[in-house]
Design a protein around this motif. Structure first.
Motif, short mmCIF file in Angstrom:
data_model
loop_
_atom_site.label_atom_id
_atom_site.label_comp_id
_atom_site.label_asym_id
_atom_site.label_seq_id
_atom_site.Cartn_x
_atom_site.Cartn_y
_atom_site.Cartn_z
N ASN A 136 -11.18 -46.24 29.95
CA ASN A 136 -10.65 -45.06 30.61
C ASN A 136 -10.67 -45.22 32.12
N TRP A 137 -9.96 -44.33 32.82
CA TRP A 137 -9.97 -44.38 34.28
C TRP A 137 -11.39 -44.21 34.81
N ALA A 138 -12.17 -43.36 34.16
CA ALA A 138 -13.54 -43.14 34.64
C ALA A 138 -14.36 -44.43 34.61
N ASP A 139 -14.00 -45.36 33.73
CA ASP A 139 -14.72 -46.64 33.68
C ASP A 139 -14.65 -47.36 35.03
N ILE A 140 -13.52 -47.20 35.72
CA ILE A 140 -13.35 -47.86 37.01
C ILE A 140 -14.33 -47.26 38.03
N GLY A 141 -14.44 -45.93 38.00
CA GLY A 141 -15.42 -45.29 38.88
C GLY A 141 -16.84 -45.70 38.55
N VAL A 142 -17.14 -45.78 37.25
CA VAL A 142 -18.50 -46.13 36.84
C VAL A 142 -18.82 -47.59 37.18
N ILE A 143 -17.83 -48.46 37.10
CA ILE A 143 -18.06 -49.85 37.51
C ILE A 143 -18.47 -49.89 38.98
N GLY A 144 -17.76 -49.11 39.81
CA GLY A 144 -18.12 -49.09 41.23
C GLY A 144 -19.53 -48.55 41.44
N TRP A 145 -19.78 -47.42 40.80
CA TRP A 145 -21.08 -46.76 41.03
C TRP A 145 -22.23 -47.57 40.43
N LEU A 146 -22.16 -47.87 39.13
CA LEU A 146 -23.31 -48.52 38.47
C LEU A 146 -23.29 -50.04 38.56
N VAL A 147 -22.16 -50.64 38.22
CA VAL A 147 -22.12 -52.11 38.17
C VAL A 147 -22.23 -52.71 39.57
N ASP A 148 -21.44 -52.19 40.51
CA ASP A 148 -21.55 -52.69 41.87
C ASP A 148 -22.87 -52.25 42.50
N GLY A 149 -23.35 -51.08 42.10
CA GLY A 149 -24.66 -50.64 42.59
C GLY A 149 -25.75 -51.61 42.18
N ALA A 150 -25.72 -52.02 40.91
CA ALA A 150 -26.70 -52.99 40.42
C ALA A 150 -26.52 -54.33 41.13
N ALA A 151 -25.26 -54.70 41.33
CA ALA A 151 -24.98 -55.98 42.00
C ALA A 151 -25.54 -55.97 43.41
N ILE A 152 -25.36 -54.86 44.13
CA ILE A 152 -25.85 -54.80 45.51
C ILE A 152 -27.37 -54.99 45.52
N MET A 153 -28.04 -54.32 44.59
CA MET A 153 -29.49 -54.43 44.54
C MET A 153 -29.93 -55.87 44.29
N ASN A 154 -29.17 -56.56 43.45
CA ASN A 154 -29.45 -57.97 43.18
C ASN A 154 -29.14 -58.85 44.38
N GLN A 155 -28.09 -58.50 45.09
CA GLN A 155 -27.54 -59.42 46.08
C GLN A 155 -28.20 -59.32 47.45
N VAL A 156 -28.67 -58.14 47.78
CA VAL A 156 -29.23 -57.98 49.13
C VAL A 156 -30.36 -58.98 49.40
N PRO A 157 -31.30 -59.18 48.44
CA PRO A 157 -32.35 -60.18 48.71
C PRO A 157 -31.79 -61.60 48.85
N LEU A 158 -30.62 -61.86 48.28
CA LEU A 158 -30.05 -63.21 48.36
C LEU A 158 -29.53 -63.54 49.76
N CYS A 159 -29.37 -62.51 50.59
CA CYS A 159 -28.96 -62.76 51.97
C CYS A 159 -30.01 -63.58 52.72
#
Lengths: 333, 99
Positions: A136-159
């Motif tokens: 659904n269209w909402a899946d795109i919003g949820v990917i941004g909020w949750l999936v990219d949110g999780a990715a950011i948390m993972n990635q920040v320490p990799l800097c």
């Protein structure tokens, strides 16, 4: 986006036999890492450090590229021109992130074609999250909020990763990733506040489907992570899977309240003594099933990548032939 | 040249971006492209999606000669004890210390 490559691949063992010179170089290398120093492409590094990084960085790159597919599914059906433009920009970013990361991996002595071949043959993994469908269209919003949110948390320490070309790529990626999460939350927020009951139900359904796979993005529990200790030693991984997961749950539980959606976990509850949210058990069987190639979309994703690569072969060859003829003409002149 | 059955990769280019007029071009990464013109195009797409630059240089990675990390000490350490090359080495009377 992110990859669980550190946790799901085979472990790179150190060579059993080392010369005295190698041992000395490695001691000096360890010293530099312990002192918080960076390693550049042409510096000496232990073989298993190099191999671990190639695996981690390339699989991170693959995740970015494969991650374009679930979102691409909605480009033609985005509800407004504004959302379409935003989605296109985000997908282009993911492609860019993949390219930064491939370039970082190539500094370690592997070629782009080798990396892509490893993805296409199934030898290299990408993040398990992209093997779920966007219904659904909402899946795109949820990917941004949750999936990219999780990715950011993972990635920040990799800097601050010890391998400098990777760290530099991550700095650039993290700078761009924040837009991804915010646009996702914004898309959901509009549906929740201005939408119909049916639209709100679509958001809730998408959250229900993506919540657990998002928690799996942080990889297996610390006790089961085969690479954790060595990677922490090398400064490749700086915060443990479980600590990052907890941080993510704490942040998103509050964001969900602002959004007005429920999270599909009856055990999710604020724990006053711990100062964290408690949450229910994660279905690790599902995680390993998806990593092992049996998620809802594994075949479709890989087939789409292979097709894109094969269909583009004539363009790559023609561009190269054109460049060769052009440079011959210049030499002749 | 690689073997006949191995598809040839596009060569690697290093990308330098000038963030704004008046500043130096700064190395920001690399990419594969068949020729210089395409390298510029792709550099724009990969490295300046948010107005990060006003000018781009590309140069084939194979055309860059770099110092050997093993020579780092030999090349750069001799400057370590030449503190007199820095203005702060000189203590001047207060009245003229802004010099």
């Amino acid at each position: 986006m992110y990859t669980q490559a550190m946790d799901v691949g085979p472990r790179e063992e150190r060579k059993a036999l080392r010369t005295a010179q190698e041992a000395e170089l490695e001691a000096r290398f360890d010293e530099r890492i312990d002192g918080g120093g960076y390693v550049e492409a042409k510096d000496w590094m232990p073989d298993h450090y190099r191999k671990t990084l190639v695996r981690q960085i390339s699989q991170h790159a693959h995740s970015e590229i494969v991650g374009m597919l679930p979102e691409g599914n909605w480009v033609t059906r985005a509800p407004t021109l504004k959302r379409k433009a935003i989605l296109l920009a985000k997908i282009q970013d993911e492609g860019g992130h993949g390219l930064y990361l491939y370039a970082a991996a190539e500094t370690l002595g592997v070629s782009r074609d080798q990396l892509i071949e490893a993805l296409h043959s199934g030898k290299a993994k990408y993040s398990s999250i992209f093997n779920y469908p966007t219904l659904n269209w909402a899946d795109i919003g949820v990917i941004g909020w949750l999936v990219d949110g999780a990715a950011i948390m993972n990635q920040v320490p990799l800097c601050r990763c010890s391998y400098a070309p990777y760290a530099r790529a991550m700095v650039r990626i993290c700078r761009e990733e924040s837009f991804h999460q915010r646009q996702g939350f914004d898309a959901l927020n509009v549906m929740m506040r201005e939408g119909t009951d049916a639209q709100r139900a679509i958001v809730q359904d998408a959250v229900n489907r993506w919540w657990w796979p998002s928690l799996m993005m942080f990889g297996p529990p610390d006790g089961q992570s085969v690479h954790g200790a060595q990677s922490a030693r090398w400064g490749i991984k700086r915060i443990s899977n479980d600590d990052l997961r907890q941080k993510f749950v704490d942040a998103t539980a509050q964001q969900a309240q602002v959004l007005g959606v429920g999270l599909p976990d009856p055990l999710l509850k604020w724990n006053e003594t711990r100062g964290h949210y408690d949450f229910g058990p994660i279905d690790w069987d599902e995680f390993w099933r998806v990593v092992g190639g049996h998620g809802p979309c594994n075949r479709e994703r890989l087939a789409a990548r292979v097709k894109a690569w094969e269909d583009g072969a004539w363009v790559r060859e023609a561009a190269l032939a054109h460049a060769a003829r052009h440079s011959n003409r210049k030499e002749a002149a | 040249m690689m073997g006949t059955d191995v598809k040839q990769e596009w060569p690697l280019w290093e990308v330098f971006v000038r963030p704004k007029a008046g500043l130096d071009h700064k190395h920001c990464g690399s990419l594969h492209a068949p020729d210089a013109g395409m390298a510029i195009q792709l550099a724009r797409e990969v490295y300046t999606r948010r107005q990060e630059g006003t000018s781009v240089w590309v140069v084939k990675s194979s055309d860059i000669t770099a110092s050997d990390p093993g020579d780092k000490a030999m090349l750069f350490d001799p400057m370590e004890d030449k503190v007199y090359r820095h203005p702060t080495f000189y203590e001047l009377p207060d009245e003229v210390d802004h010099m």
